[in-house]
Enzyme design. Structure first.
Site, PDB file in Angstrom:
ATOM      1  N   TRP A 138       0.904  -1.159   0.000  1.00 22.44           N
ATOM      2  CA  TRP A 138       0.000   0.000   0.000  1.00 22.44           C
ATOM      3  C   TRP A 138       0.939   1.204   0.000  1.00 22.44           C
ATOM      4  O   TRP A 138       1.604   1.485   1.011  1.00 22.44           O
ATOM      5  CB  TRP A 138      -0.875  -0.026   1.237  1.00 22.44           C
ATOM      6  CG  TRP A 138      -1.666   1.219   1.458  1.00 22.44           C
ATOM      7  CD1 TRP A 138      -1.317   2.295   2.230  1.00 22.44           C
ATOM      8  CD2 TRP A 138      -2.914   1.578   0.873  1.00 22.44           C
ATOM      9  NE1 TRP A 138      -2.270   3.268   2.170  1.00 22.44           N
ATOM     10  CE2 TRP A 138      -3.265   2.866   1.351  1.00 22.44           C
ATOM     11  CE3 TRP A 138      -3.795   0.932   0.010  1.00 22.44           C
ATOM     12  CZ2 TRP A 138      -4.444   3.516   0.980  1.00 22.44           C
ATOM     13  CZ3 TRP A 138      -4.963   1.585  -0.348  1.00 22.44           C
ATOM     14  CH2 TRP A 138      -5.279   2.853   0.121  1.00 22.44           C
TER      15      TRP A 138
ATOM     16  N   ASN B 217       6.672  -3.584   6.159  1.00 19.58           N
ATOM     17  CA  ASN B 217       5.490  -2.763   6.479  1.00 19.58           C
ATOM     18  C   ASN B 217       5.948  -1.674   7.417  1.00 19.58           C
ATOM     19  O   ASN B 217       6.770  -1.925   8.296  1.00 19.58           O
ATOM     20  CB  ASN B 217       4.429  -3.601   7.225  1.00 19.58           C
ATOM     21  CG  ASN B 217       3.702  -4.534   6.294  1.00 19.58           C
ATOM     22  OD1 ASN B 217       3.955  -4.521   5.094  1.00 19.58           O
ATOM     23  ND2 ASN B 217       2.816  -5.342   6.834  1.00 19.58           N
TER      24      ASN B 217
ATOM     25  N   GLU C 158     -19.923  16.417  10.894  1.00 19.63           N
ATOM     26  CA  GLU C 158     -19.410  15.047  10.679  1.00 19.63           C
ATOM     27  C   GLU C 158     -20.191  14.056  11.524  1.00 19.63           C
ATOM     28  O   GLU C 158     -20.521  12.962  11.066  1.00 19.63           O
ATOM     29  CB  GLU C 158     -17.920  14.977  11.006  1.00 19.63           C
ATOM     30  CG  GLU C 158     -17.307  13.603  10.862  1.00 19.63           C
ATOM     31  CD  GLU C 158     -17.432  13.011   9.455  1.00 19.63           C
ATOM     32  OE1 GLU C 158     -17.815  13.734   8.522  1.00 19.63           O
ATOM     33  OE2 GLU C 158     -17.157  11.803   9.304  1.00 19.63           O
TER      34      GLU C 158
ATOM     35  N   LYS D  84     -22.107  10.824   9.867  1.00 17.85           N
ATOM     36  CA  LYS D  84     -21.796   9.450  10.312  1.00 17.85           C
ATOM     37  C   LYS D  84     -23.073   8.721  10.702  1.00 17.85           C
ATOM     38  O   LYS D  84     -23.305   7.586  10.323  1.00 17.85           O
ATOM     39  CB  LYS D  84     -20.822   9.481  11.501  1.00 17.85           C
ATOM     40  CG  LYS D  84     -19.382   9.735  11.126  1.00 17.85           C
ATOM     41  CD  LYS D  84     -18.683   8.518  10.591  1.00 17.85           C
ATOM     42  CE  LYS D  84     -18.320   8.442   9.153  1.00 17.85           C
ATOM     43  NZ  LYS D  84     -18.195   9.539   8.294  1.00 17.85           N
TER      44      LYS D  84
ATOM     45  N   GLU E  30     -25.389   8.084   7.551  1.00 19.85           N
ATOM     46  CA  GLU E  30     -24.955   7.171   6.474  1.00 19.85           C
ATOM     47  C   GLU E  30     -24.880   5.723   6.914  1.00 19.85           C
ATOM     48  O   GLU E  30     -24.966   4.836   6.066  1.00 19.85           O
ATOM     49  CB  GLU E  30     -23.643   7.631   5.851  1.00 19.85           C
ATOM     50  CG  GLU E  30     -22.435   7.620   6.737  1.00 19.85           C
ATOM     51  CD  GLU E  30     -21.198   8.082   5.977  1.00 19.85           C
ATOM     52  OE1 GLU E  30     -21.094   7.866   4.762  1.00 19.85           O
ATOM     53  OE2 GLU E  30     -20.307   8.668   6.608  1.00 19.85           O
TER      54      GLU E  30
ATOM     55  N   HIS F 295     -33.553  30.325  15.177  1.00 21.16           N
ATOM     56  CA  HIS F 295     -34.065  31.051  14.005  1.00 21.16           C
ATOM     57  C   HIS F 295     -34.917  30.143  13.123  1.00 21.16           C
ATOM     58  O   HIS F 295     -34.872  30.231  11.908  1.00 21.16           O
ATOM     59  CB  HIS F 295     -32.887  31.649  13.220  1.00 21.16           C
ATOM     60  CG  HIS F 295     -32.114  32.653  14.001  1.00 21.16           C
ATOM     61  ND1 HIS F 295     -32.555  33.931  14.240  1.00 21.16           N
ATOM     62  CD2 HIS F 295     -30.942  32.537  14.673  1.00 21.16           C
ATOM     63  CE1 HIS F 295     -31.691  34.583  14.981  1.00 21.16           C
ATOM     64  NE2 HIS F 295     -30.694  33.759  15.261  1.00 21.16           N
TER      65      HIS F 295
HETATM   66  C1  AGP Z   1     -17.607   9.610   4.318  1.00 16.51           C
HETATM   67  O1  AGP Z   1     -18.065   8.860   5.464  1.00 16.51           O
HETATM   68  C2  AGP Z   1     -18.532   9.443   3.154  1.00 16.51           C
HETATM   69  N1  AGP Z   1     -18.516   8.064   2.785  1.00 16.51           N
HETATM   70  C3  AGP Z   1     -18.322  10.419   2.011  1.00 16.51           C
HETATM   71  O2  AGP Z   1     -18.955  11.597   2.433  1.00 16.51           O
HETATM   72  C4  AGP Z   1     -16.877  10.792   1.611  1.00 16.51           C
HETATM   73  O3  AGP Z   1     -16.267  11.524   2.633  1.00 16.51           O
HETATM   74  C5  AGP Z   1     -16.959  11.669   0.342  1.00 16.51           C
HETATM   75  O4  AGP Z   1     -17.548  10.908  -0.686  1.00 16.51           O
HETATM   76  C6  AGP Z   1     -15.571  12.159  -0.117  1.00 16.51           C
HETATM   77  O5  AGP Z   1     -14.772  11.057  -0.472  1.00 16.51           O
HETATM   78  P1  AGP Z   1     -13.185  11.295  -0.693  1.00 16.51           P
HETATM   79  O6  AGP Z   1     -12.637  11.739   0.620  1.00 16.51           O
HETATM   80  O7  AGP Z   1     -12.660   9.967  -1.149  1.00 16.51           O
HETATM   81  O8  AGP Z   1     -13.053  12.370  -1.748  1.00 16.51           O
END
Ligand code: AGP
Length: 612
Positions: free
Chosen positions: A76, A102, A484, A488, A491, A507
């Site tokens: 990687w 690694n 964020e 989280k 999603e 507001h």
């Molecule tokens: C993150 O939890 C999401 N899966 C998504 O919002 C992600 O951050 C966004 O698609 C950007 O991806 P990238 O950082 O690979 O550009």
């Protein structure tokens, strides 16, 4: 991250190495290779960019690699693009010693320059080749392989798990470990090394976990282990009970939880190579001080969680640099005819480095005359290749669709960049720089501390996993953090959620707050804690349940208003969000777990969004 497999025994090595590498594929990689010592003491290496299938094709096109001792690696990329030359194993210029590795050798450039001055010619851009060349250098000089191994280990700095072969010892494989996992497997027809147990389960469930500073010498008939003083030691053997799928996740139920738990290490790997003697060192920006001193504006452009990092960066970098810093959604930025130019730096943040909207924004920025600096996790990705400057996060591959360790390493690196730019512009004094860097140094341990007790997050999730909607509120950096936390939760648990600047709720949106509504209040930003407290009182007055995320310093202000209080260790205000996001990740994880959601692969989502 990279995967290592090694074998010495009575069977042909190559099939075992390839099988082991296949079982390590889940870790994510961009190249692979094997090295074998034949009974005639011939050392052969075959390595290729791309998937294992490409390596297999190359092997079929060659004279068969014969031998019952070998090492294999899936890479990687961290130092050097993914290509055949940078793939492991690496050998020294005498062609005697092969190494797979690694980890990150932090002083590899210094050693490489020293060896080049001695006439040694390097083939690759990697830190790993420095190990191989240095080991051959000492082997020539000292005439003893183990002396050479210990001389190398005493000279390199950083993290390593390594497997070593030497053509002069066709029956002997050497392994060494520091800050990167490596284990020894005891099989019926030979002995093994591997970076994780997944690669070995087909051959043995009896393993020893190497510890920092240890060196092992494996032969077909046995294993000797030595400590850093070269004293022979006895190590306990363990029996692995896991099944293969559990092993791939390091014993965690999901990749997301594994990656949450890896964040301390990921932040350390990303930051520590860039801090030397109390100064920030960003080689990629060497010689660009005049450009950085001429900056009048910074635009941070990204999508999703990476955009939320940009929002943190807006507050943090404006405070550090005292110039306008704004965060933009890439999908909006690219069509907004942005006002750019050579005095405006565009920072593109992307875990995958392939997000189409972010790539399009990058091209729009360059077209309008701005330099683009990208913060990316995938080495050699499209955004990395098209940026003027690329700073890599070294979080390792992130398998779960919902980002965690990439988010925190992006945030840490962006703030470190801010400190670097502030130093270039004389905007930060030695005292504040020291205060921030001291806290950077303690951050991995503080992250691990927060992650060491999951009970409070499990209990809060069990109490609230049936909510219809959840509101996140916060001020300043806490507002950015709430964005964020909300994403989280949405999603992976599919619960509707919104994040609001705490001062904005009144507001309009506060009309949605009713008895039983869950509000998660981010209350870590000390300068505004009394204002945040007032907003918490407002929602409680309308019957909301409140989970407060606070620090040791702010907890007393909100304790009486919280149904659940999650207390974090204090760190520098600019770094507090790196800790602040941990409870939000874990709360979302355990809510989704309670709801039986597909946590690693949420519905409708992809790990990299390469469409508009
Ligand atoms: C993150 O939890 C999401 N899966 C998504 O919002 C992600 O951050 C966004 O698609 C950007 O991806 P990238 O950082 O690979 O550009």
């Amino acid at each position: 991250m990279c995967g290592i497999i090694g074998y010495v025994g009575k069977s042909e090595a190559v099939p075992i190495l390839l099988d082991g590498l296949e079982r390590l594929e889940y870790r994510g990689y961009d190249s692979a290779g094997v090295a074998v010592v034949s009974p005639e003491s011939e050392l052969r290496v075959v390595k290729t960019k791309g998937r294992l299938s490409v390596l297999r094709e190359h092997l079929e096109q060659q004279d068969p690699l014969r031998g019952t001792i070998g090492i294999g690696h899936t890479r990687w990329a961290t130092h050097g693009e993914p290509n055949d030359t940078n793939a492991h194993p690496h050998i020294g210029q005498d062609g005697k010693i092969a190494v797979v590795h690694n980890g990150i050798i932090e002083n590899y450039l210094e050693i490489r320059e020293l060896l080049e001055r001695k006439g040694i010619i390097f083939q690759s851009e990697t830190d790993t080749e420095v190990i191989a060349q240095l080991m051959e250098y000492y082997y020539r000089k000292l005439g003893n392989l183990m002396d050479a191994v210990y001389a190398v280990l005493g000279r390199i700095e950083g993290a390593y798990a390594m497997g070593i072969l030497c053509k002069d010892f066709p029956g002997q494989m050497i392994a060494a470990r520091k800050d990167a996992p490596l284990l020894i497997g005891y099989g019926e027809d030979g002995n093994y090394i591997a970076s994780d147990v997944t690669a070995l389960l087909r051959y043995t469930r009896t393993v020893t976990y190497m510890e920092d500073g240890e060196v092992a010498v494996l032969t077909a008939d046995g294993v000797q282990i030595f400590d850093q003083d070269r004293t022979a030691i006895d190590k306990p053997r363990h029996t692995i009970e896991w099944d293969v799928s559990a092993a791939e996740k390091g014993g965690y139920a999901h990749f997301m939880l594994k990656e949450i738990m890896e964040q301390g290490e990921a932040v350390r790997k990303t930051i520590s190579p860039r801090v030397h003697d109390g100064r920030v060192v960003i080689e990629e920006l060497a010689g660009m001080e005049p450009y950085l001193q001429g900056l009048r504006k910074i635009c941070i452009v990204a999508c999703g969680s990476a955009y939320h990092v940009g929002m943190i960066g807006k507050y943090a970098l404006e405070r550090l640099l005292r110039i306008p810093v704004d965060a933009y959604l890439a999908s909006e930025f690219r069509y907004s005819e942005p006002l750019l130019g050579d005095d405006t730096l565009v920072i593109v943040i992307s875990q995958s480095g392939e997000t189409l909207d972010s790539m399009a924004a990058l091209r729009e920025a360059k077209k309008r005359g701005s330099k683009v600096l990208s913060i990316v996790n995938v080495v050699g990705s499209s955004i990395a290749r098209e940026s003027d400057i690329t700073l890599y996060t070294w979080a390792g591959p992130e398998i779960a669709v919902a980002t965690t360790k990439a988010y925190t390493t992006q945030m840490a690196l962006l703030i470190l960049l801010g400190v670097y730019c502030a130093e270039c512009n004389g905007k930060i004094d030695a005292e504040e720089r020291k205060a921030i860097l001291d806290e950077f140094d303690k951050l991995p341990e503080k992250i691990d501390g927060v992650l060491s007790d999951l009970k409070i997050y499990q209990e809060a999730a069990a109490r609230y996993f049936n909510q219809d909607s959840v509101f996140f509120i916060g001020r300043n950096l806490d507002y950015a953090l709430g964005l964020e936390g909300s994403l989280k939760l949405k999603e992976i648990s599919y619960i509707h959620s919104e994040s609001y600047a705490a001062g904005e709720l009144k507001h309009g949106t506060i009309s949605l707050i009713e008895p039983g509504t869950l509000v998660i209040a981010l209350a870590t930003y000390t300068p505004l804690i009394e204002k945040t407290r007032s907003n918490i009182v407002e929602v409680r007055a309308r019957g909301a349940d409140v989970i407060a995320v606070a620090t040791e310093e702010t907890a007393p202000y909100v304790k009486d208003q919280a149904d659940e209080l999650m207390i974090l260790p204090k760190t520098h205000p600019l770094l507090q969000s790196v800790l602040g996001v941990l409870p939000l990740q874990l709360f979302a994880y355990y809510v989704a777990l309670n709801r039986g959601c597909d946590i690693d692969k949420p519905r409708n989502l992809a790990k990299s969004v390469t469409v508009e």
